[in-house]
Design an enzyme around this catalytic site. Sequence first.
Site, short mmCIF file in Angstrom:
data_model
loop_
_atom_site.label_atom_id
_atom_site.label_comp_id
_atom_site.label_asym_id
_atom_site.label_seq_id
_atom_site.Cartn_x
_atom_site.Cartn_y
_atom_site.Cartn_z
N ASP A 17 1.35 21.53 4.13
CA ASP A 17 2.18 20.35 3.92
C ASP A 17 2.49 20.18 2.43
O ASP A 17 1.65 20.47 1.58
CB ASP A 17 1.44 19.11 4.44
CG ASP A 17 2.37 17.94 4.68
OD1 ASP A 17 3.60 18.12 4.58
OD2 ASP A 17 1.87 16.84 4.96
N ASN B 252 9.42 19.15 14.32
CA ASN B 252 10.19 19.52 13.13
C ASN B 252 11.68 19.73 13.41
O ASN B 252 12.49 19.79 12.48
CB ASN B 252 9.63 20.79 12.48
CG ASN B 252 8.34 20.55 11.73
OD1 ASN B 252 7.54 21.46 11.53
ND2 ASN B 252 8.11 19.31 11.31
#
Length: 256
Positions: A36, A84
């Site tokens: 991330d 996503n």
Amino acid sequence: MLNKLMGKEKPAEEDDLNEIKPEEENIPKHIAVIMDGNGRWAKKRGLPRVAGHREGMNAIRRMVRLADRTGVEVLTLYAFSTENWKRPKTEVEFLMRLPERFLNAELPELIEKNVRVRVTGEIETLPEYTQRAVKKAAEETSGNTGMILNFALNYGSRSEIIESVKTIYKKVESGEVAFTEIDEGLLSKHLMTAELRDPDLLIRTSGEIRLSNFMLWQLAYAEFWFTDVLWPDFDEKDFNEAVRVYQQRQRRYGGV
């Protein structure tokens, strides 16, 4: 501050951050990583988000080499979640090209180092060029017996668990499985990760403290290690610190 909140112990001596040798005791056999911070890395530098994803590939390259050198048996990287797809179209298209770019460049070294590539996720719904890249890498490394490099691609844990339950239900209906046979072991055998051991250590970068629908079943007894470091900046020092902290912890699995 984050390190204290999450119980992320600092190793007692700076020497502890030296390279970890595979012959050492208590090396995590399966490390799972939520990579991330690519977008924030780019934003801090006034760059488009895709620049962060591009730099994140270099961090993947470092991570694979470090894990392999340390004696890790399985490295799972959360590359793209089922959620996503909500991102901007141009960013999603760029992300879908990354497996092709990464694997085309790294496949010779992965083969040389005896690394086996596999993918966990709903790859059938990915673009054809992405499917071709990951299938080619999996096929060409299928005979390798070293570290397993597992990409969680188009993966969502809740969906994985639901599909596993549906499959078991059908088997119960057909008489292939008895209702009384349903237990943790049976469900685990129907997950996408059936052939893998559960992760021992979860690493998440960028300061976020959540699982984001990642391996919810498999991480039940994993040790968690969170860091504020953005994924593109994650380096050998960070990796060594995470493993050193893991080595200091005692895993009781509910016991004493």
